[in-house]
Design an enzyme around this catalytic site. Structure first.
Site, mmCIF file in Angstrom:
data_model
loop_
_atom_site.group_PDB
_atom_site.id
_atom_site.type_symbol
_atom_site.label_atom_id
_atom_site.label_comp_id
_atom_site.label_asym_id
_atom_site.label_seq_id
_atom_site.Cartn_x
_atom_site.Cartn_y
_atom_site.Cartn_z
ATOM 1 N N LYS A 79 0.857 -1.168 -0.067
ATOM 2 C CA LYS A 79 0.040 -0.058 0.034
ATOM 3 C C LYS A 79 0.927 1.141 0.027
ATOM 4 C CE LYS A 79 -3.580 2.116 2.941
ATOM 5 N NZ LYS A 79 -4.808 1.676 3.929
ATOM 6 N N SER A 158 -9.744 1.813 2.970
ATOM 7 C CA SER A 158 -8.923 2.635 2.070
ATOM 8 C C SER A 158 -7.790 1.699 1.478
ATOM 9 C CB SER A 158 -8.145 3.496 3.061
ATOM 10 O OG SER A 158 -7.410 2.800 3.681
ATOM 11 N N SER A 182 -9.859 -0.385 6.925
ATOM 12 C CA SER A 182 -9.346 -0.341 5.752
ATOM 13 C C SER A 182 -8.785 -1.669 5.180
ATOM 14 C CB SER A 182 -8.334 0.927 5.794
ATOM 15 O OG SER A 182 -9.111 1.818 5.460
#
Ligand code: GLN
Length: 494
Positions: A79, A158, A182
């Protein structure tokens, strides 16, 4: 033979061990998949050169009999919230334009040391604020699963880029971060496994901070076993993060085959919401039946302060975010917009650099921390947080794990809920309580809704009892037998 990109992380590790293929072959297959899957917009930065170099180094180690362990030679995605030395790190924000860290986050460094091969940096909601991966400066991520009529759906957020990459067959595993859901919510939306460890299990050092008392790194994979393997390589005490726990890394795979016979599974009554879709409720009931069928006992429990978790989270998280994001001033990092005076420069930089959702959080956070409102909002939210943690502690006197749905809906279309932040925030209603209490939790793919979109079930365990969490998740996974796959990103069925 199964295509290399379809192998689970564990299978890929076994294949490398048996010399069925090399890490370089596996990595090149993933790089090709990444290129074919660009329409998903799952990556902000691809790092094929780094990947091939690391894969070759892994092959050389293996040839020397010095492979580091089960992650050696495994391609993964990271990420874009983890700082990576020499590689652009954006947090999905315009304000970090051109930021190339001179250091590596502890978690990504641990993975690198275990031989994992980084394919690139995945897209995310700006500063990890969101539940749909629609707030990134780099554009929305598409869920590999399509909605009715072939509609583009959100992958959740997210960590939506990481989830889409794993679900879309671009890589067997990815890392994400989970502040209020997330990792788990995008895992549910994309039909994969997403796991948030106990707060303190993984170091937060080098992760761009959102809400420091909630942020945790965790794995997104296609199987529970893969999540256990990956967490083993990520976790560990780190002197550079004072909130990282001085606790040994357990063998997270230890209980995977033990089943749930005799285990006590708590069913929190407060997780039944008005207006919850019937199919979510039915799947939850099905999950209870699956676990009972394997010898577990389901017990009703009460977590009376659950209804305050989401509102309290939306005070605590923005408060910490407003403080953490004060550092982006146009001086130290990324974007700078010149102005007449220093104050003008600050304002112009922050106005252009932050998107709407981030600005909303900074405003809310600054307000709830301001003199006169601190006691009414922030201190009150912290008290509520203590009560939420106490509810869980009391429930865990009776049960080993808790079972709930992961999210109140399946994936929705890109563009939906955009004009209604509160509807967007409600996505995390089932994941936020465990975040507020710092507990380990996992989402396991369990079924499809009426539109053929994935739905997850959620398990929560006691602090640092990840072994029991994975053990129960593995039993749930086996009973669910979820093997549906999205269409291949290149078109046609995979
Ligand atoms: N969706 C939640 C939020 O917007 C959680 C995000 C996260 O876990 N990073 O804050």
């Amino acid at each position: 033979m199964t295509a290399l990109t379809e192998l689970s992380l564990a299978e890929a590790g076994q294949g490398l061990e048996a010399s069925d293929f090399t890490a370089e072959e596996l990595t090149r297959a993933c790089i090709e998949a990444l290129e074919g899957g660009r329409d998903l917009n799952a990556f902000i930065t691809e790092t094929p050169d780094i990947a091939v170099d690391r894969a070759k180094a892994s092959d050389a180690r293996r040839a020397d009999g010095k492979a580091a362990g089960s992650m050696d030679g495994i391609p993964i995605a990271v990420k874009d919230l983890f700082c990576t030395e020499g590689v652009l790190t954006t947090a999905g924000s315009h304000i970090l334009d051109g930021f190339t860290p001179a250091y590596e986050s502890t978690v990504s460094a641990n993975l690198k040391d275990s031989g994992a091969v980084m394919l690139g940096k995945t897209n995310l909601d700006e500063f990890a604020m969101g539940s749909a991966n629609v707030t990134s400066y780099y554009g929305p991520v598409k869920n590999p699963w399509k909605g009715p009529g072939g509609k583009d759906m959100v992958p959740g957020g997210s960590s939506g880029g990481s989830a889409a990459a794993v679900a879309g067959g671009l890589c067997p595993g990815a890392i994400g971060t989970d502040t209020g859901g997330s990792i788990r919510q995008p895992a549910s939306f994309t039909g994969i496994v997403g796991m948030k460890p106990t707060y303190g299990r993984c170091s937060r050092w080098g992760i761009v901070a959102f809400a420091s008392s909630l942020d945790q790194a965790g794995p997104l994979t296609r199987t529970v076993e893969d999540a256990a393997i990956m967490l083993g390589a990520m976790a560990g005490h780190d002197a550079k993060d004072s909130t990282s726990a001085p606790i040994d890394v357990a063998d997270f795979s230890a209980g995977l085959k033990e089943g749930v016979k005799g285990m006590k599974v708590g069913i929190p009554e407060e997780y039944t919401l008005d207006g919850m879709p019937a199919e979510i409720e039915a799947l939850w009931q099905q999950g209870m039946d699956w676990l009972k069928g394997q010898g577990a006992e389901c017990i009703d429990v009460s977590l009376p302060h659950t209804k305050y978790a989401l509102p309290a989270y939306y005070i605590v998280a923005p408060a910490e975010a407003s403080s953490n994001l004060a550092r982006y001033d146009g001086v130290r990092y990324g974007l700078r917009v010149e102005g007449e005076t220093l104050d003008d420069m600050y304002m112009a930089t922050r106005a252009l650099g932050f998107g709407d959702e981030v600005r909303r959080r900074v405003l809310i956070g600054t307000y709830v921390l301001s003199a006169g409102y601190y006691d009414a909002y922030y201190r009150q939210a912290q008290k509520v947080r203590t009560l939420i943690a106490r509810d869980f502690r009391e429930a865990f006197e009776q049960v080993d794990v808790l079972l709930t749905p992961t999210a109140p809906s399946a994936a929705f279309a890109i563009g939906d809920k955009m004009d209604d932040p509160v509807a967007m925030y409600l996505n995390d209603v089932f994941t936020v309580p465990a975040s507020m209490a710092g507990l380990p939790a996992i989402s396991v793919p369990a079924g499809l809704d009426g539109d053929g979109l994935p739905l997850g079930l959620h398990l929560i365990a006691k602090p640092f009892d990840e072994v029991t969490l994975f053990r129960s998740a593995s039993a749930l996974e086996e009973a669910a037998g979820f093997d549906a796959r999205p269409p291949s990103p290149k078109g046609g069925a995979s």
